[in-house]
Design an enzyme around this catalytic site. Structure first.
Site, PDB file in Angstrom:
ATOM      1  N   CYS A 217      -0.494   4.159   2.370  1.00  0.00           N
ATOM      2  CA  CYS A 217      -0.184   3.683   3.722  1.00  0.00           C
ATOM      3  C   CYS A 217       1.441   3.997   4.313  1.00  0.00           C
ATOM      4  O   CYS A 217       1.673   4.493   5.157  1.00  0.00           O
ATOM      5  CB  CYS A 217      -0.479   2.517   4.080  1.00  0.00           C
ATOM      6  SG  CYS A 217      -2.007   1.543   3.542  1.00  0.00           S
ATOM      7  N   ASP A 218       2.261   3.451   3.385  1.00  0.00           N
ATOM      8  CA  ASP A 218       3.620   3.428   3.760  1.00  0.00           C
ATOM      9  C   ASP A 218       4.417   4.264   2.976  1.00  0.00           C
ATOM     10  O   ASP A 218       5.870   4.357   3.414  1.00  0.00           O
ATOM     11  CB  ASP A 218       4.330   1.809   3.562  1.00  0.00           C
ATOM     12  CG  ASP A 218       3.218   0.911   4.277  1.00  0.00           C
ATOM     13  OD1 ASP A 218       2.889   1.404   5.459  1.00  0.00           O
ATOM     14  OD2 ASP A 218       3.024  -0.342   3.896  1.00  0.00           O
TER      15      ASP A 218
ATOM     16  N   CYS B  18       0.741  -1.333  -0.054  1.00  0.00           N
ATOM     17  CA  CYS B  18      -0.058   0.046   0.094  1.00  0.00           C
ATOM     18  C   CYS B  18       0.860   1.289   0.122  1.00  0.00           C
ATOM     19  O   CYS B  18       1.460   1.516   1.128  1.00  0.00           O
ATOM     20  CB  CYS B  18      -1.098  -0.014   1.175  1.00  0.00           C
ATOM     21  SG  CYS B  18      -1.902   1.562   1.362  1.00  0.00           S
TER      22      CYS B  18
END
Ligand code: NAP
Length: 309
Positions: free
Chosen positions: A133-134, A130
């Site tokens: 997200c990261d 992701c």
């Protein structure tokens, strides 16, 4: 006793809850990870009618808020099994059991793995599924993205605003992503396209250090030093817990048509988890509405027959 239990709090499941609540039903949504599902990984959703350039997480937050405001109940639990008791459905999740008149399966899909040695160990230590997200962990670093679909191109474009270099590695020369994304990709000098190549090995034991790549036509191998790898090679269904309840197709998706009806009466399937041709945010929310209206009719019919006996 719930009128409608929804398993899965992605776009399809939350829309199903919204429609059921607006029909005056008592509704429970079970979600094991994050509300919003796959769409929360999209930095920018440009193709949802009437909502240009909304972020996936803002979309999901607003939808969850709508459900909560209407009195929807939510539980953060993974549904492990469903048992039938006559027309009623009992969902086992964690240490609890929840019984409903109708059930909507909106379990979505999970990220497909590359299947390389060390992939599970390095997940969270350089390997991610992701970018939204990261991505921030890789500011000023070198990252690779694997895949050639919408998710891969969106991820590469998103990462190019923070990483020092982005390598987009795809096994074919052409991308299956939508044309608008390939145009944006071509105009982005920070992204280097490495095609047609496959990743054949991950280097690093406790942290990702680099990749081994093979040119798919010539078989030539090369090494690429990277700090991060974002795997965006599609999704696969996660419906085995329901294999005894409803029929699945060969790929593991729940067999259900546009009416969202499964092989089990009173059990409906909505969104990416069902067998279908187009998996988009619009088709997920459309399924949520269709499944909810059918689930409400089923619950009403049970009430009607109970009142007559
Ligand atoms: P996808 O469209 O299935 O694309 C997966 C990509 O990964 C393909 O390019 C495929 O290569 C490659 N791939 C698959 N298995 C591989 C493997 N084992 N090793 C290396 N490469 C592999 O998946 P997605 O991009 O996640 O999209 C899923 C769905 O969501 C699609 O319907 C997409 O349109 C939709 N989506 C839409 C948006 C949007 O903004 N409109 C954003 C994200 C997702 P090949 O091309 O060679 O098969």
């Amino acid at each position: 006793m719930y009128d409608v239990i929804v398993i899965g709090g992605g776009a399809a499941g939350l829309t199903a809850a919204l429609y059921s609540l607006r029909a005056g039903k008592k509704v429970l949504v079970l979600e094991s990870e994050n509300f919003g599902g796959q769409i929360t990984a999209s930095p920018r959703v440009d193709n949802y009618p009437g909502l240009p350039a909304v972020s996936g997480s803002a979309f999901a937050d607003a939808l969850l808020e709508q459900v909560l405001e209407l009195g929807g109940e939510i539980e953060m639990e993974r549904a492990a099994a469903v048992e039938l008791d006559g027309p009623f459905k009992t969902v086992r999740a964690g240490r609890e059991s929840y019984t409903g008149k109708s059930l909507i399966l909106a379990t979505g899909v999970r990220h497909r793995r590359l299947g390389l040695p060390g992939e599970e160990t390095l997940a969270g230590s350089g390997v991610s599924y992701c970018a939204v997200c990261d991505g921030a962990f890789f500011k000023g670093k070198k990252v690779a993205v694997a895949g050639g679909g919408d998710t891969a191109l969106q991820s590469a474009l998103f990462l190019s605003s923070m990483a020092e270099a982005v390598y987009l590695i795809h096994r074919r020369e052409t991308f299956r992503a939508e044309a608008a994304l390939t145009v944006r990709l071509a105009g982005n000098a920070k992204i280097q396209q490495i095609t047609p190549y496959r990743i054949t090995a991950l280097q690093g034991e406790t942290e990702l250090k680099g990749l081994t790549l093979i040119q798919t036509v010539t078989g030539e191998a090369k090494e690429l030093a990277v700090d991060g790898l974002f795997v965006a090679v599609g999704q696969e269904p996660d419906n085995q817990a329901f294999a005894g309840l409803v029929q699945l197709d060969e790929a593991g998706y729940i067999r259900a048509g546009e009416d969202c009806c499964t092989s089990a009466p009173g059990v409906f399937a909505a969104g990416d988890c069902r067998s279908k041709g187009v998996r988009q945010l619009t088709t997920a929310t459309a399924d949520g509405a269709v499944a909810a209206l059918a689930a409400c009719v089923y619950a009403d019919a049970l009430d009607f027959s109970a009142a007559r006996t």
